[in-house]
Motif scaffolding. Structure first.
Motif, mmCIF file in Angstrom:
data_model
loop_
_atom_site.group_PDB
_atom_site.id
_atom_site.type_symbol
_atom_site.label_atom_id
_atom_site.label_comp_id
_atom_site.label_asym_id
_atom_site.label_seq_id
_atom_site.Cartn_x
_atom_site.Cartn_y
_atom_site.Cartn_z
ATOM 1 N N PRO A 111 -0.409 28.775 -9.980
ATOM 2 C CA PRO A 111 -0.013 27.475 -9.212
ATOM 3 C C PRO A 111 1.500 27.088 -10.045
ATOM 4 O O PRO A 111 1.900 27.341 -11.118
ATOM 5 C CB PRO A 111 -1.122 26.643 -10.154
ATOM 6 N N GLN A 112 2.076 26.127 -9.204
ATOM 7 C CA GLN A 112 3.296 25.659 -9.650
ATOM 8 C C GLN A 112 3.231 24.508 -10.741
ATOM 9 O O GLN A 112 2.082 24.179 -10.739
ATOM 10 C CB GLN A 112 4.079 24.892 -8.395
ATOM 11 N N ARG A 113 4.301 24.404 -11.338
ATOM 12 C CA ARG A 113 3.870 23.436 -12.513
ATOM 13 C C ARG A 113 3.964 21.996 -12.165
ATOM 14 O O ARG A 113 3.399 21.306 -12.790
ATOM 15 C CB ARG A 113 5.233 23.815 -13.354
ATOM 16 N N ASP A 114 4.594 21.723 -11.114
ATOM 17 C CA ASP A 114 4.837 20.384 -10.805
ATOM 18 C C ASP A 114 4.755 20.310 -8.990
ATOM 19 O O ASP A 114 5.071 21.526 -8.571
ATOM 20 C CB ASP A 114 5.881 19.747 -11.317
ATOM 21 N N TYR A 115 4.564 19.078 -8.463
ATOM 22 C CA TYR A 115 4.527 19.299 -7.073
ATOM 23 C C TYR A 115 5.027 17.880 -6.557
ATOM 24 O O TYR A 115 5.084 16.635 -7.344
ATOM 25 C CB TYR A 115 3.111 19.394 -6.507
ATOM 26 N N LEU A 116 5.920 17.816 -5.491
ATOM 27 C CA LEU A 116 6.385 16.500 -4.764
ATOM 28 C C LEU A 116 5.205 15.575 -4.499
ATOM 29 O O LEU A 116 4.405 15.793 -3.755
ATOM 30 C CB LEU A 116 7.157 16.916 -3.490
ATOM 31 N N LYS A 117 5.492 14.365 -4.964
ATOM 32 C CA LYS A 117 4.415 13.284 -4.778
ATOM 33 C C LYS A 117 5.212 12.316 -3.955
ATOM 34 O O LYS A 117 6.169 11.737 -4.436
ATOM 35 C CB LYS A 117 3.851 12.610 -6.090
ATOM 36 N N ILE A 118 4.943 12.022 -2.633
ATOM 37 C CA ILE A 118 5.306 10.891 -1.918
ATOM 38 C C ILE A 118 4.401 9.686 -1.484
ATOM 39 O O ILE A 118 3.345 10.178 -0.921
ATOM 40 C CB ILE A 118 6.017 11.531 -0.584
ATOM 41 N N ILE A 119 4.618 8.715 -2.141
ATOM 42 C CA ILE A 119 3.792 7.656 -1.578
ATOM 43 C C ILE A 119 4.287 6.667 -0.570
ATOM 44 O O ILE A 119 5.299 5.938 -1.158
ATOM 45 C CB ILE A 119 3.318 6.784 -3.047
ATOM 46 N N SER A 120 3.640 6.493 0.445
ATOM 47 C CA SER A 120 4.228 5.336 1.395
ATOM 48 C C SER A 120 3.946 3.826 0.780
ATOM 49 O O SER A 120 3.071 3.749 0.533
ATOM 50 C CB SER A 120 3.128 5.547 3.004
ATOM 51 N N LEU A 121 4.972 3.312 0.915
ATOM 52 C CA LEU A 121 4.844 1.825 0.486
ATOM 53 C C LEU A 121 4.648 0.882 1.502
ATOM 54 O O LEU A 121 4.838 -0.476 1.365
ATOM 55 C CB LEU A 121 6.296 1.574 -0.150
ATOM 56 N N GLY A 122 4.358 1.119 2.754
ATOM 57 C CA GLY A 122 4.352 0.296 4.008
ATOM 58 C C GLY A 122 5.704 0.091 4.703
ATOM 59 O O GLY A 122 6.460 0.005 3.941
ATOM 60 N N GLY A 123 5.654 -0.220 5.959
ATOM 61 C CA GLY A 123 6.983 -0.678 6.544
ATOM 62 C C GLY A 123 7.913 0.526 6.697
ATOM 63 O O GLY A 123 9.247 0.370 6.415
ATOM 64 N N GLN A 124 7.200 1.806 6.678
ATOM 65 C CA GLN A 124 8.246 2.848 6.843
ATOM 66 C C GLN A 124 9.255 3.037 5.761
ATOM 67 O O GLN A 124 10.471 3.482 5.689
ATOM 68 C CB GLN A 124 8.989 2.723 8.155
ATOM 69 N N GLU A 125 8.811 2.644 4.390
ATOM 70 C CA GLU A 125 9.587 3.215 3.007
ATOM 71 C C GLU A 125 8.549 3.968 2.326
ATOM 72 O O GLU A 125 7.441 3.823 2.291
ATOM 73 C CB GLU A 125 9.951 1.834 2.505
ATOM 74 N N ARG A 150 13.734 4.679 2.885
ATOM 75 C CA ARG A 150 13.203 4.672 4.093
ATOM 76 C C ARG A 150 13.240 6.183 4.453
ATOM 77 O O ARG A 150 12.379 6.923 5.172
ATOM 78 C CB ARG A 150 13.989 3.815 5.256
ATOM 79 N N TRP A 151 14.465 6.908 4.131
ATOM 80 C CA TRP A 151 14.498 8.565 4.592
ATOM 81 C C TRP A 151 13.301 9.315 3.904
ATOM 82 O O TRP A 151 12.869 10.357 4.219
ATOM 83 C CB TRP A 151 15.857 9.009 3.933
ATOM 84 N N LEU A 152 12.819 8.845 2.947
ATOM 85 C CA LEU A 152 11.597 9.498 2.118
ATOM 86 C C LEU A 152 10.298 9.222 2.946
ATOM 87 O O LEU A 152 9.458 9.967 3.020
ATOM 88 C CB LEU A 152 11.381 8.935 0.790
#
Length: 204
Positions: free
Chosen positions: A158-172, A185-187
């Protein structure tokens, strides 16, 4: 937190986030957690920590300390929990998840494999995250076939870390990766593309 922000953005109604633990998003770094908390505050989401739900009714929720929260819609969102039957005859970790070695085999049971949230990788402990379960799948399939054919099994690394992306509402969105924390917003567009691509592969 992500669902609470989505509901707040969509419904424009009061939202209360009830967390049994001492803090929300414990897996995030302090900076990422601060940014998430700010987004929740901006959205008007009330946060109750160290609060356990005692009872859920049609129009309200009762907490263990007796507090009542009126609720037109109640969602229960929980992390992974090991089923009790795993511990009857199998080696498990302290949380009750079945132990597996590098090849996803259960110790003492060479013909038994486990993957995903039910498994605890003794050689490389990782949090319960879908990215690990998804990447275990090809190794699991290959090892089932290898075991049937009497061939050597391959290890899952397994990889050591992974990308975490959390939607904040309002397309951000908020992202954390190897200690780097970004927001914008690009995220959200990146997350949307990743999620839609994953779902499209499942449909195919």
């Amino acid at each position: 937190a992500e669902i609470a922000l989505a509901l707040s953005h969509r419904q424009r109604a009061p939202v209360t986030l009830v967390e049994a633990g001492p803090r929300i998003a414990a897996a995030l770094t302090p900076r990422a957690r601060t940014l998430l908390r700010r987004a929740l505050d901006r959205a008007g989401v009330a946060i109750l920590t160290k609060a356990r739900v005692h009872r859920v009714a049609a129009d309200h929720v009762v907490l263990a300390d007796g507090r009542r929260i009126d609720s037109a819609l109640t969602l229960g969102i929980a992390g992974a929990r090991a089923p009790d039957w795993l511990a009857r005859d199998l080696p498990v970790d302290e949380a009750g998840f079945v132990c597996v070695g590098p090849c996803l085999q259960v110790p003492g049971h060479p013909d038994l494999f486990a993957a995903g949230d039910c498994a605890f990788m003794t050689h490389a402990p990782r949090p319960k995250a879908g990215v690990f379960a998804v990447r275990q799948a090809p190794v699991l399939a290959a090892n089932l076939a290898a075991r049937h054919l009497g061939r050597p099994c391959r290890a899952f690394r397994p990889q050591r870390d992974y990308l975490k992306i959390i939607s904040l509402g309002g397309q951000e969105a908020l992202a954390q990766w190897h200690g780097i924390v970004l927001q914008g917003r690009w995220l959200w567009r990146v997350k949307d593309r990743i999620d839609r691509g994953f779902m499209a592969r499942l449909k195919g």
